[in-house]
Design an enzyme around this catalytic site. Structure first.
Site, PDB file in Angstrom:
ATOM      1  N   CYS A  51       0.651  -1.341  -0.245  1.00 30.57           N
ATOM      2  CA  CYS A  51       0.026   0.022   0.076  1.00 30.57           C
ATOM      3  C   CYS A  51       0.946   1.216  -0.028  1.00 30.57           C
ATOM      4  CB  CYS A  51      -0.989   0.000   0.989  1.00 30.57           C
ATOM      5  SG  CYS A  51      -1.728   1.562   1.495  1.00 30.57           S
ATOM      6  N   TRP A  84      -7.779  -7.175   4.751  1.00 28.06           N
ATOM      7  CA  TRP A  84      -6.408  -7.532   5.065  1.00 28.06           C
ATOM      8  C   TRP A  84      -6.231  -8.770   6.176  1.00 28.06           C
ATOM      9  CZ3 TRP A  84      -3.042  -5.523   1.700  1.00 28.06           C
ATOM     10  CH2 TRP A  84      -3.421  -4.376   1.048  1.00 28.06           C
ATOM     11  N   ARG A 112     -14.366  -0.522   4.096  1.00 31.21           N
ATOM     12  CA  ARG A 112     -13.444  -1.103   3.968  1.00 31.21           C
ATOM     13  C   ARG A 112     -12.191  -0.993   5.021  1.00 31.21           C
ATOM     14  NH1 ARG A 112     -10.071   0.572   0.134  1.00 31.21           N
ATOM     15  NH2 ARG A 112     -10.946   2.701  -0.200  1.00 31.21           N
ATOM     16  N   THR A 114      -8.880  -0.420   6.196  1.00 29.97           N
ATOM     17  CA  THR A 114      -7.566   0.053   5.425  1.00 29.97           C
ATOM     18  C   THR A 114      -6.559   0.329   6.320  1.00 29.97           C
ATOM     19  OG1 THR A 114      -8.253   2.452   5.979  1.00 29.97           O
ATOM     20  CG2 THR A 114      -9.265   1.513   4.080  1.00 29.97           C
ATOM     21  N   VAL A 115      -5.301   0.206   5.577  1.00 27.33           N
ATOM     22  CA  VAL A 115      -3.984   0.436   6.177  1.00 27.33           C
ATOM     23  C   VAL A 115      -3.704   1.737   5.487  1.00 27.33           C
ATOM     24  CG1 VAL A 115      -3.197  -1.883   6.911  1.00 27.33           C
ATOM     25  CG2 VAL A 115      -2.850  -1.016   4.388  1.00 27.33           C
ATOM     26  N   TYR A 178      -5.208   5.730  -9.331  1.00 26.80           N
ATOM     27  CA  TYR A 178      -6.503   5.050  -8.836  1.00 26.80           C
ATOM     28  C   TYR A 178      -7.580   5.487  -9.654  1.00 26.80           C
ATOM     29  CZ  TYR A 178      -3.808   2.713  -5.092  1.00 26.80           C
ATOM     30  OH  TYR A 178      -3.090   2.069  -4.125  1.00 26.80           O
TER      31      TYR A 178
END
Length: 312
Positions: A51, A84, A112, A114-115, A178
């Protein structure tokens, strides 16, 4: 409801990718006025090497010498509909999936997982997944824990210029790839594509007379640009159809990227195996076979020749 990319349906409104907002935005402060003091050993940073948003937190943590002060947990690069996953489990929280930590912090959370995100081991909850703020918090609130001689990545006098450049780079480059890759209409794709390469052309010119984006010293702006450049030829050029030019086609940007890569905080946190396996293996509507390409063969250690550039 999520799409095969793990993005919410709302994120694809009108064919344009719209990034999910950050759910956890509490602040860690040097004086503890927020309830979350910048104490050594209290916080755990969760990241994926794949990421780009997480990558920059690893770079800053390393540059500032915060490895002993802030722990790190790394998820597996392959993410499925459950989000994840840790390769075995996280040894501190015992979580197997990152979702467990999100739901422990907010049982109603339905976005979602997320990291990067930061876990408070004292209160047993997530403090923040506000990725733009995590690095600046390390830079401004953890100063008492910085290593001797650590760089000032967010100097007060340069903050307006850094913030302005970061806003442009985020919109058109960091998030721009993205927007191009996840666009579901030709119009949205071309809009993102054109803005991306217009900005890369501007950055190429900017770096013709200065070693780093703000002159002769590293700043937060360099940290934010680098992860996208590191992934550009390996992933974004082909997988996200950002194929007008490769990074290696830009003499100044390519030299600049290699210059940064030569710094251990940048190069040693760049994991091309994780990067490629994640992108090519977790977007079935873009790459339905899941095949991970073997190339490209790029020498990131080639001399960059940027040592003698002036501040600009």
């Amino acid at each position: 409801m999520t799409t095969p990319n793990g993005m919410t349906a709302q994120e694809f409104a009108r064919g344009r990718f719209v990034r999910q907002g950050n759910r956890f935005t509490d602040l860690i402060t040097a004086d503890g006025r927020s309830g979350y003091p910048a104490e050594p050993g209290r916080y755990r940073l969760f990241v994926s090497y794949a990421c780009p948003w997480a990558h920059r937190t690893l770079i800053v943590r390393r540059l500032l010498g915060l490895e002993d002060a802030i722990g790190v947990g790394v998820v597996d690069p392959i993410r499925d509909e459950r989000g994840w996953r840790f390769p075995d489990h996280d040894p501190v929280t015992k979580a197997v999936f990152l979702s467990e930590l999100y739901l422990a912090s907010d049982p109603s959370f339905d976005g979602r997982y997320t990291v990067p995100c930061v876990w408070d081991t004292v209160n047993g909850r997530l403090v923040t997944n506000d990725y733009p703020a995590i690095t600046t918090t390390m830079e401004t609130e953890f100063t008492a824990l910085h290593r001797p001689g650590a760089p000032d990545l967010y100097p007060e006098a340069l903050r307006p210029e850094i913030d302005e450049l970061n806003d442009l780079v985020y919109s058109t480059v960091n998030n721009g790839v993205y927007k191009a890759g996840f666009a579901t209409s030709q119009e949205a794709y071309e809009e993102a594509f054109d803005a991306l390469f217009a900005t890369l052309d501007q950055l190429e010119e900017r770096l013709s007379t200065r070693r780093y984006l703000l002159g002769d010293a590293l700043t937060e702006a360099d940290v934010r640009l680098y992860p996208t450049l590191a992934r550009f030829d390996a992933v974004y050029y082909s997988h996200f159809k950002c194929n007008l030019r490769r990074l290696t086609d830009y003499p100044n940007l390519w030299g600049y990227a290699r210059d940064l890569y030569s710094i251990p905080a940048f190069g040693e946190t760049t994991n091309f195996d994780h990067i490629k396996r994640h992108y090519y293996g977790t977007h079935p509507n873009i790459n339905p076979t899941g095949i991970v390409p073997k190339g490209p063969l790029i020498d990131w250690t080639a001399p960059h020749g940027r040592e003698n550039l002036s501040a600009g």
